[in-house]
Design a protein around this motif. Structure first.
Motif, PDB file in Angstrom:
ATOM      1  N   PRO A 180       4.290  -4.300   0.158  1.00  0.00           N
ATOM      2  CA  PRO A 180       4.129  -5.459  -0.676  1.00  0.00           C
ATOM      3  C   PRO A 180       4.322  -4.805  -2.222  1.00  0.00           C
ATOM      4  O   PRO A 180       4.265  -3.951  -2.206  1.00  0.00           O
ATOM      5  CB  PRO A 180       2.663  -5.819  -0.600  1.00  0.00           C
ATOM      6  N   MET A 181       4.267  -6.040  -3.208  1.00  0.00           N
ATOM      7  CA  MET A 181       4.476  -5.511  -4.347  1.00  0.00           C
ATOM      8  C   MET A 181       3.098  -5.348  -5.144  1.00  0.00           C
ATOM      9  O   MET A 181       2.907  -4.380  -5.729  1.00  0.00           O
ATOM     10  CB  MET A 181       5.099  -6.786  -5.048  1.00  0.00           C
ATOM     11  N   GLN A 182       2.097  -6.001  -4.390  1.00  0.00           N
ATOM     12  CA  GLN A 182       0.794  -5.666  -4.692  1.00  0.00           C
ATOM     13  C   GLN A 182      -0.009  -5.043  -3.468  1.00  0.00           C
ATOM     14  O   GLN A 182       0.237  -5.684  -2.482  1.00  0.00           O
ATOM     15  CB  GLN A 182      -0.021  -6.948  -5.358  1.00  0.00           C
ATOM     16  N   LEU A 183      -0.790  -4.219  -3.784  1.00  0.00           N
ATOM     17  CA  LEU A 183      -1.521  -3.510  -2.828  1.00  0.00           C
ATOM     18  C   LEU A 183      -2.989  -3.055  -3.127  1.00  0.00           C
ATOM     19  O   LEU A 183      -3.159  -2.282  -4.159  1.00  0.00           O
ATOM     20  CB  LEU A 183      -0.922  -2.078  -2.247  1.00  0.00           C
ATOM     21  N   LEU A 213     -15.257   0.840  -4.035  1.00  0.00           N
ATOM     22  CA  LEU A 213     -15.836  -0.171  -3.416  1.00  0.00           C
ATOM     23  C   LEU A 213     -15.430  -1.621  -4.442  1.00  0.00           C
ATOM     24  O   LEU A 213     -15.483  -2.732  -4.123  1.00  0.00           O
ATOM     25  CB  LEU A 213     -17.068  -0.503  -2.955  1.00  0.00           C
ATOM     26  N   ASP A 214     -15.035  -1.322  -5.414  1.00  0.00           N
ATOM     27  CA  ASP A 214     -14.837  -2.297  -6.441  1.00  0.00           C
ATOM     28  C   ASP A 214     -13.170  -3.092  -6.383  1.00  0.00           C
ATOM     29  O   ASP A 214     -12.282  -2.367  -6.342  1.00  0.00           O
ATOM     30  CB  ASP A 214     -14.766  -1.772  -7.857  1.00  0.00           C
ATOM     31  N   GLU A 215     -13.120  -4.112  -5.813  1.00  0.00           N
ATOM     32  CA  GLU A 215     -11.811  -4.714  -5.838  1.00  0.00           C
ATOM     33  C   GLU A 215     -10.801  -4.651  -6.788  1.00  0.00           C
ATOM     34  O   GLU A 215      -9.432  -4.379  -6.536  1.00  0.00           O
ATOM     35  CB  GLU A 215     -12.020  -6.149  -5.446  1.00  0.00           C
ATOM     36  N   ASN A 216     -11.243  -4.757  -8.148  1.00  0.00           N
ATOM     37  CA  ASN A 216     -10.411  -4.517  -9.173  1.00  0.00           C
ATOM     38  C   ASN A 216      -9.777  -3.184  -9.318  1.00  0.00           C
ATOM     39  O   ASN A 216      -8.680  -3.124  -9.751  1.00  0.00           O
ATOM     40  CB  ASN A 216     -10.999  -5.106 -10.406  1.00  0.00           C
ATOM     41  N   LYS A 217     -10.579  -2.097  -9.492  1.00  0.00           N
ATOM     42  CA  LYS A 217     -10.427  -0.998  -9.577  1.00  0.00           C
ATOM     43  C   LYS A 217      -9.369  -0.290  -8.494  1.00  0.00           C
ATOM     44  O   LYS A 217      -8.771   0.730  -8.504  1.00  0.00           O
ATOM     45  CB  LYS A 217     -11.431   0.000  -9.775  1.00  0.00           C
ATOM     46  N   MET A 218      -9.300  -1.053  -7.143  1.00  0.00           N
ATOM     47  CA  MET A 218      -8.348  -0.608  -6.181  1.00  0.00           C
ATOM     48  C   MET A 218      -7.330  -1.264  -5.938  1.00  0.00           C
ATOM     49  O   MET A 218      -6.320  -1.308  -5.039  1.00  0.00           O
ATOM     50  CB  MET A 218      -9.138  -0.785  -4.952  1.00  0.00           C
ATOM     51  N   GLN A 219      -6.887  -2.222  -7.082  1.00  0.00           N
ATOM     52  CA  GLN A 219      -5.775  -2.902  -6.830  1.00  0.00           C
ATOM     53  C   GLN A 219      -4.602  -2.242  -7.562  1.00  0.00           C
ATOM     54  O   GLN A 219      -4.606  -1.972  -8.769  1.00  0.00           O
ATOM     55  CB  GLN A 219      -6.041  -4.239  -8.008  1.00  0.00           C
ATOM     56  N   TYR A 220      -3.585  -1.924  -7.002  1.00  0.00           N
ATOM     57  CA  TYR A 220      -2.252  -1.272  -7.332  1.00  0.00           C
ATOM     58  C   TYR A 220      -0.994  -2.163  -7.295  1.00  0.00           C
ATOM     59  O   TYR A 220      -0.794  -3.121  -6.458  1.00  0.00           O
ATOM     60  CB  TYR A 220      -2.033   0.001  -6.433  1.00  0.00           C
ATOM     61  N   GLU A 221      -0.380  -1.864  -8.132  1.00  0.00           N
ATOM     62  CA  GLU A 221       1.085  -2.430  -8.015  1.00  0.00           C
ATOM     63  C   GLU A 221       2.388  -1.546  -7.843  1.00  0.00           C
ATOM     64  O   GLU A 221       2.339  -0.464  -8.359  1.00  0.00           O
ATOM     65  CB  GLU A 221       1.251  -3.142  -9.534  1.00  0.00           C
ATOM     66  N   LEU A 288       9.928   7.052  -0.275  1.00  0.00           N
ATOM     67  CA  LEU A 288       8.697   7.232  -1.241  1.00  0.00           C
ATOM     68  C   LEU A 288       8.458   6.037  -1.928  1.00  0.00           C
ATOM     69  O   LEU A 288       9.244   5.539  -2.569  1.00  0.00           O
ATOM     70  CB  LEU A 288       9.012   8.525  -2.220  1.00  0.00           C
ATOM     71  N   LEU A 289       7.212   5.338  -1.855  1.00  0.00           N
ATOM     72  CA  LEU A 289       6.670   4.463  -2.462  1.00  0.00           C
ATOM     73  C   LEU A 289       5.686   4.841  -3.685  1.00  0.00           C
ATOM     74  O   LEU A 289       4.906   5.651  -3.554  1.00  0.00           O
ATOM     75  CB  LEU A 289       6.014   3.460  -1.899  1.00  0.00           C
ATOM     76  N   PHE A 290       5.957   4.352  -4.915  1.00  0.00           N
ATOM     77  CA  PHE A 290       5.037   4.635  -6.227  1.00  0.00           C
ATOM     78  C   PHE A 290       4.396   3.328  -6.500  1.00  0.00           C
ATOM     79  O   PHE A 290       4.827   2.325  -7.130  1.00  0.00           O
ATOM     80  CB  PHE A 290       5.946   5.337  -7.335  1.00  0.00           C
ATOM     81  N   TYR A 291       2.912   3.548  -6.360  1.00  0.00           N
ATOM     82  CA  TYR A 291       2.073   2.458  -6.737  1.00  0.00           C
ATOM     83  C   TYR A 291       1.177   3.034  -7.895  1.00  0.00           C
ATOM     84  O   TYR A 291       0.607   3.995  -7.897  1.00  0.00           O
ATOM     85  CB  TYR A 291       1.306   1.906  -5.492  1.00  0.00           C
ATOM     86  N   THR A 292       0.879   1.973  -8.876  1.00  0.00           N
ATOM     87  CA  THR A 292       0.223   2.255 -10.102  1.00  0.00           C
ATOM     88  C   THR A 292      -0.881   1.296 -10.187  1.00  0.00           C
ATOM     89  O   THR A 292      -0.951   0.172  -9.819  1.00  0.00           O
ATOM     90  CB  THR A 292       1.090   2.355 -11.248  1.00  0.00           C
ATOM     91  N   LYS A 293      -2.199   1.806 -10.408  1.00  0.00           N
ATOM     92  CA  LYS A 293      -3.272   1.153 -10.534  1.00  0.00           C
ATOM     93  C   LYS A 293      -3.144  -0.035 -11.689  1.00  0.00           C
ATOM     94  O   LYS A 293      -2.723   0.333 -12.973  1.00  0.00           O
ATOM     95  CB  LYS A 293      -4.436   2.034 -11.074  1.00  0.00           C
ATOM     96  N   LYS A 294      -3.380  -1.282 -11.404  1.00  0.00           N
ATOM     97  CA  LYS A 294      -2.942  -2.363 -12.144  1.00  0.00           C
ATOM     98  C   LYS A 294      -3.857  -2.309 -13.801  1.00  0.00           C
ATOM     99  O   LYS A 294      -3.219  -2.547 -14.618  1.00  0.00           O
ATOM    100  CB  LYS A 294      -3.312  -3.494 -11.707  1.00  0.00           C
TER     101      LYS A 294
END
Length: 361
Positions: A180-183, A213-221, A288-294
């Protein structure tokens, strides 16, 4: 460390269309024999990344800046052992640092499925029971791995190469895997898994892990993809897709060519692999996939990249830019035409001046 900074500083500030990283290649030594790497030989990108990060961290320790990778993409996984026998409660954990996590793509159609398998672990029972010193006996346990600490970026390595013990070669897997684009990474963290096991009791969750456990802090793009194109590990070609934080567009970096990339149209075709896959068949797919914290993306947009570059390196690049502009100007056809026209006009002016001088005399 210096050559890495020099490379990225040139990518950022140099006006030349390409930067050949020859000095970086010469400085990079193999972790196995200490010899410079052979840039004509295909290397494993994930292995290269791990060795590079180790070298950067070791050199940074000398400068008392060993934690500079901590907030980037270095993280920690937890290897846990959990008792499955209520009469013999047992729990243990050991932490391990990582620069990337590796997930199997075989028999999985999505990245979420692969991550579920990553944390599922295995059950040891029967003849494979685990001996616990406390009880002086073997018990049935679950052995698993989960995410304990995740940096501002996480690199996910898709296992597209599998070692064959019969041929002693790495086979290329072109299996289809959608990502996905968002994870949101929350459900694959130790904090979330333990909380569910303890019926939402957070007493066993350390303070440093509670943000997991915080949904917002665990959102990556998704912000970067490394693609391998080829039939096996010993050959083929790597190229990258990177999302610009300045204009939010995706670009394809393929050797000395940079072109805009249509992520909506071409992502599945170029990155997900093949639905009908054969081992060692030519194919291309994400490696390799690079996800960054939103929550970090806005910070990166406003970050002054120039502020972290050594002043001496900046001065060196500025001088190289000036030299390059001089050469480019002096070898430009328009400059030649202008110079010839200038000389001709100057000659005409001098001839007129000479005639006027003769008349006046």
């Amino acid at each position: 460390l210096y050559q890495t900074q020099l490379t990225f500083a040139n990518l950022l500030k140099s006006i030349m269309s390409v930067y050949p990283p020859y000095s970086f290649i010469k400085s990079f030594k193999s972790a196995f024999n200490g010899e410079p790497i052979k840039f004509g030989v295909q290397q494993d990108a994930d292995e290269f990344l791990s060795i590079l990060c180790d070298k950067l961290e070791n050199e940074a320790k000398i400068l008392n800046k060993e934690n500079f990778l901590e907030n980037s993409f270095k993280g920690k996984i937890t290897n846990e052992i959990v008792s499955l026998e209520t009469e013999y409660p047992y729990y243990s954990q050991t932490d391990e640092s990582f620069y990337s996590i590796t997930v199997d793509i075989k028999n999985h159609k999505t990245l979420e499925d692969a991550l579920n398998s990553y944390v599922k672990g295995e059950i040891l029972e029967g003849e494979n029971k685990f001996f616990v010193e406390k009880y002086k006996k073997k018990i049935s346990i679950k052995k698993r791995t989960s995410l304990k600490k995740i940096g501002n970026q996480i690199i996910i390595h898709l296992k597209r190469f599998e070692f064959d013990f019969y041929t002693f070669e790495n086979n290329k897997l072109n299996d289809y895997l959608k990502f996905p684009m968002q994870l949101n990474l929350k459900k694959w963290t130790r904090a979330f898994i333990r909380q569910n096991e303890l019926n939402n009791n957070e007493n066993d969750i350390k303070e440093e892990e509670k943000e997991n456990l915080d949904e917002n802090k665990m959102q990556y793009e998704l912000t970067g993809i490394l693609i391998h194109s080829g039939a096996n590990l010993q050959s083929g070609h790597y190229y990258s897709l990177i999302k610009s934080q300045e204009d939010n567009k995706w670009y394809k970096f393929n050797d000395n060519e940079i072109t805009e990339y249509n992520i909506e149209k071409d992502l599945e075709k170029d990155c997900f692999g093949n639905l009908e896959s054969k081992v060692n068949q030519y194919g291309k797919g994400a490696y390799l996939l690079f996800y960054t914290k939103k929550e970090c993306l806005d910070k990166y947009k406003n970050f002054d990249k120039k502020s972290i570059i050594n002043e001496n390196i900046l001065k060196e690049i500025e001088n190289e830019n000036i030299s390059f502009l001089k050469i480019k100007t002096f070898t430009n056809n328009l400059y030649h035409k202008f110079f010839i026209k200038f000389i001709n006009n100057a000659n005409k002016y001098l001839s007129l001046s000479e005639k006027e001088n003769k008349i006046n005399s």
